[in-house]
Every structure is written in C-alpha cells, then in structure tokens.
Design an enzyme around this catalytic site. Structure first.
Site, mmCIF file in Angstrom:
data_model
loop_
_atom_site.group_PDB
_atom_site.id
_atom_site.type_symbol
_atom_site.label_atom_id
_atom_site.label_comp_id
_atom_site.label_asym_id
_atom_site.label_seq_id
_atom_site.Cartn_x
_atom_site.Cartn_y
_atom_site.Cartn_z
ATOM 1 N N ASP A 1 36.190 -16.245 -10.974
ATOM 2 C CA ASP A 1 36.926 -17.433 -11.402
ATOM 3 C C ASP A 1 37.609 -18.089 -10.208
ATOM 4 O O ASP A 1 37.341 -17.729 -9.051
ATOM 5 C CB ASP A 1 37.939 -17.085 -12.514
ATOM 6 C CG ASP A 1 39.237 -16.491 -11.970
ATOM 7 O OD1 ASP A 1 39.274 -16.080 -10.783
ATOM 8 O OD2 ASP A 1 40.216 -16.438 -12.723
ATOM 9 N N MET A 2 38.489 -19.072 -10.500
ATOM 10 C CA MET A 2 39.146 -19.809 -9.417
ATOM 11 C C MET A 2 40.667 -19.760 -9.489
ATOM 12 O O MET A 2 41.341 -20.476 -8.748
ATOM 13 C CB MET A 2 38.668 -21.273 -9.413
ATOM 14 C CG MET A 2 37.179 -21.416 -9.120
ATOM 15 S SD MET A 2 36.591 -23.112 -9.240
ATOM 16 C CE MET A 2 37.530 -23.906 -7.930
ATOM 17 N N GLU A 3 41.222 -18.953 -10.407
ATOM 18 C CA GLU A 3 42.692 -18.922 -10.535
ATOM 19 C C GLU A 3 43.294 -17.526 -10.671
ATOM 20 O O GLU A 3 44.449 -17.310 -10.281
ATOM 21 C CB GLU A 3 43.150 -19.729 -11.785
ATOM 22 C CG GLU A 3 42.909 -21.213 -11.730
ATOM 23 C CD GLU A 3 41.530 -21.586 -12.233
ATOM 24 O OE1 GLU A 3 40.904 -20.743 -12.904
ATOM 25 O OE2 GLU A 3 41.057 -22.698 -11.937
ATOM 26 N N ASP B 1 28.952 -19.248 -17.362
ATOM 27 C CA ASP B 1 27.738 -19.365 -16.534
ATOM 28 C C ASP B 1 27.398 -18.010 -15.918
ATOM 29 O O ASP B 1 28.271 -17.163 -15.737
ATOM 30 C CB ASP B 1 27.946 -20.421 -15.436
ATOM 31 C CG ASP B 1 29.239 -20.190 -14.679
ATOM 32 O OD1 ASP B 1 30.283 -20.689 -15.108
ATOM 33 O OD2 ASP B 1 29.215 -19.441 -13.674
ATOM 34 N N THR C 1 37.911 -19.601 -18.221
ATOM 35 C CA THR C 1 36.474 -19.332 -18.167
ATOM 36 C C THR C 1 36.116 -18.718 -16.814
ATOM 37 O O THR C 1 36.902 -18.746 -15.871
ATOM 38 C CB THR C 1 35.686 -20.627 -18.386
ATOM 39 O OG1 THR C 1 36.079 -21.571 -17.403
ATOM 40 C CG2 THR C 1 35.934 -21.186 -19.780
ATOM 41 N N GLU D 1 39.957 -26.020 -21.868
ATOM 42 C CA GLU D 1 40.085 -24.583 -22.151
ATOM 43 C C GLU D 1 41.283 -24.329 -23.079
ATOM 44 O O GLU D 1 41.266 -23.415 -23.895
ATOM 45 C CB GLU D 1 40.283 -23.794 -20.846
ATOM 46 C CG GLU D 1 39.059 -23.773 -19.949
ATOM 47 C CD GLU D 1 39.353 -23.249 -18.548
ATOM 48 O OE1 GLU D 1 38.513 -22.538 -17.999
ATOM 49 O OE2 GLU D 1 40.433 -23.575 -17.986
HETATM 50 N N1 SAH Z 1 33.414 -29.636 -11.856
HETATM 51 C C1 SAH Z 1 33.847 -28.910 -13.009
HETATM 52 C C2 SAH Z 1 35.129 -28.224 -12.684
HETATM 53 C C3 SAH Z 1 35.226 -26.866 -13.224
HETATM 54 S S1 SAH Z 1 35.801 -25.714 -12.063
HETATM 55 C C4 SAH Z 1 33.901 -29.868 -14.181
HETATM 56 O O1 SAH Z 1 33.229 -30.884 -14.109
HETATM 57 O O2 SAH Z 1 34.571 -29.621 -15.200
HETATM 58 C C5 SAH Z 1 35.506 -24.284 -12.948
HETATM 59 C C6 SAH Z 1 36.648 -23.723 -13.757
HETATM 60 O O3 SAH Z 1 36.138 -22.710 -14.580
HETATM 61 C C7 SAH Z 1 37.714 -23.060 -12.909
HETATM 62 O O4 SAH Z 1 38.960 -23.211 -13.489
HETATM 63 C C8 SAH Z 1 37.254 -21.589 -12.840
HETATM 64 O O5 SAH Z 1 38.315 -20.666 -12.964
HETATM 65 C C9 SAH Z 1 36.304 -21.406 -14.004
HETATM 66 N N2 SAH Z 1 34.932 -20.949 -13.677
HETATM 67 C C10 SAH Z 1 33.923 -20.912 -14.579
HETATM 68 N N3 SAH Z 1 32.788 -20.430 -14.015
HETATM 69 C C11 SAH Z 1 33.080 -20.140 -12.722
HETATM 70 C C12 SAH Z 1 32.308 -19.618 -11.629
HETATM 71 N N4 SAH Z 1 31.024 -19.309 -11.758
HETATM 72 N N5 SAH Z 1 32.922 -19.465 -10.433
HETATM 73 C C13 SAH Z 1 34.229 -19.775 -10.295
HETATM 74 N N6 SAH Z 1 34.988 -20.283 -11.283
HETATM 75 C C14 SAH Z 1 34.447 -20.470 -12.505
#
Ligand code: SAH
Length: 234
Positions: A174-176, A199, A88, A12
């Site tokens: 998101d996750m952060e 997504d 993202t 990113e």
């Molecule tokens: N397993 C993935 C890890 C990505 S985690 C890989 O192989 O790369 C997803 C990252 O994108 C997190 O930092 C989160 O903030 C963001 N993200 C994107 N789409 C998301 C969603 N639908 N739900 C939660 N976080 C999402």
C-alpha cells in the site's frame, strides 16, 4: 472508547460513512486538507471518527506524507484510544491474494527506503512498526487472514522495491500503512490495519486499471468488515 480511522481516499471511506450516517465536521483541521467525519454513541460512550486525507491538485491525497500529517493531526486533536488504517492494497496471487479479499495486518514496514550506512540506518528506514496486540485475535474473530503490509510512495512496483518485499516477506502493498504506524509509534497509540485487495502485482492486468475497476468492491468489502470489527470493539 474513541476509535479513529485513517482512510486515504473518499471512495474508500464513502460506504463506511454512509453506513453509519456519519456527519462531517467542516474545516475541523483547517488549514490542513484532512477531513473529519464523526458518529457518537452516547449509550455506549463511544466515538467513531473517520479522518480522510483530503485533496490537493484536484485529486484525493494518497501516500505517506499526507497520511502522516493526517495521523498526527488526528491524534493530537482527537486523542483516540485506537487508530485503524483501513484501505486498499495490492496483493500477489501466488501468496493467496484475491480481488476484494480482506486482511488484518500482522506487521507493517516500508519497502522503498534504501538508506546506506549500517544496519541501524537500514532498520530505521524499513521501520517495522508494531501493530496492536489484539490484531491476531481480531483477525480470528473476523475470520480473515493476516498479512504483512509494506508501504511505499508509488502505485507501481519497481524491481528494487520487489527485492525488499520478497526478502522481508511482504504480502500486501500500500501507500500509507507504515506512515500511519510510524506516527502511532512515536505517540504510543495502538494501531490496527485492515486492507482489501484491489489489484494483483503478479497478474498481467495493469495495476491502475485493476485498481479503478475493483475500488468499489474492495471498499464495500472493507465497509462490511469494518462494521463487524466495530461490533467486536464497542
Ligand atoms: N491514480 C489512482 C490513485 C490511487 S493510489 C486513482 O486514479 O484513483 C492507490 C491507493 O490505493 C493508495 O492509497 C494505496 O494505499 C492503495 N493501493 C491499492 N493498490 C496498491 C498497490 N498495488 N500499490 C500501492 N498502493 C496501492
């Protein structure tokens, strides 16, 4: 002005780091895993920092804990005037989201913290942190929509999280974001969140597959939007 970006994954951050020719200050936060990239403009008397979360278990760290640690370390060590969480997210087609679309957050909260007790416990769990007061003005100037970011510890969407997201009007998942905003709220540092969709939660495509397929385009769009954002701020 010192602006500090908190960006979870290297993928990113990369287009942005390359665009500004930013240099890493090796091991700046050691032994913490987060990494510092900087660009100083002496003419403008400005510093731009990017802090990525770093790696553990051979993968980029993502999620609330790593984001909180990085934000705390960044604020304490760098003393920025503004934190920007760029990253993202997932969105919903029926709420107008499209792959690669960029948003500025109008609010941010958690969606996976169910704390029984009374209203105050519920309120603390969900967070609902303030975003920088210039966020609306900046979204208008950038020509991007605003959206409500909700944060949880998982990439997937569980029904119990969806109940909270729907009730609270969440639009970008998101996750952060809320973790970064939580630390900013404690230390009184303004925060702006800028997100790009990888997504769609109401699409048949599996989340991880979409995420991986669209990470590059979403990151490039973010880099573009961030370049315009910095022109406005500096
Ligand atoms: N397993 C993935 C890890 C990505 S985690 C890989 O192989 O790369 C997803 C990252 O994108 C997190 O930092 C989160 O903030 C963001 N993200 C994107 N789409 C998301 C969603 N639908 N739900 C939660 N976080 C999402």
């Amino acid at each position: 002005m010192h602006i500090c970006y908190i960006i979870a994954m290297e993928a990113e951050a990369k287009p942005f780091i390359l665009r500004f020719g930013m240099k890493e200050t090796e091991k700046y936060f050691s032994p913490l895993p987060c990494r510092l990239f900087q660009y100083k403009d002496t003419a403008l008397n400005s510093t731009l920092s990017i802090v990525t979360l770093g790696r553990q278990h051979e993968r980029d760290l993502v999620g609330c804990e790593a984001a909180s640690v990085a934000t705390l370390a960044a604020i304490e060590r760098l003393k920025p005037d503004l934190i920007i969480n760029s990253g993202t997210c997932g969105g919903w087609k029926r709420k107008g989201a499209e792959i690669g679309k960029v948003y500025v957050a109008d609010s941010v909260m958690f969606h996976d913290r169910r704390i029984p007790g009374d209203d105050e416990w519920g309120t603390q769990g969900l967070g609902n942190y303030s975003v920088w007061k210039r966020s609306t003005d900046i979204a208008t100037k950038l020509g991007v929509e605003m959206g409500r970011v909700t944060t949880g510890s998982s990439l997937d969407l569980q029904p119990c999280d969806e109940v909270i997201i729907e009730r609270e009007g969440g639009e970008l998942k998101d996750m952060e974001g809320a973790a970064v905003a939580f630390v900013c709220s404690l230390l009184n540092v303004p925060i702006l969140l800028i997100k790009s969709v990888t997504d769609l939660c109401d699409d048949s495509a599996p989340t991880l597959e979409s995420f991986l397929k669209n990470l590059k385009i979403a990151s490039e769009n973010l880099s573009e939007a961030n370049a315009s954002l910095l022109k406005l701020l500096l």
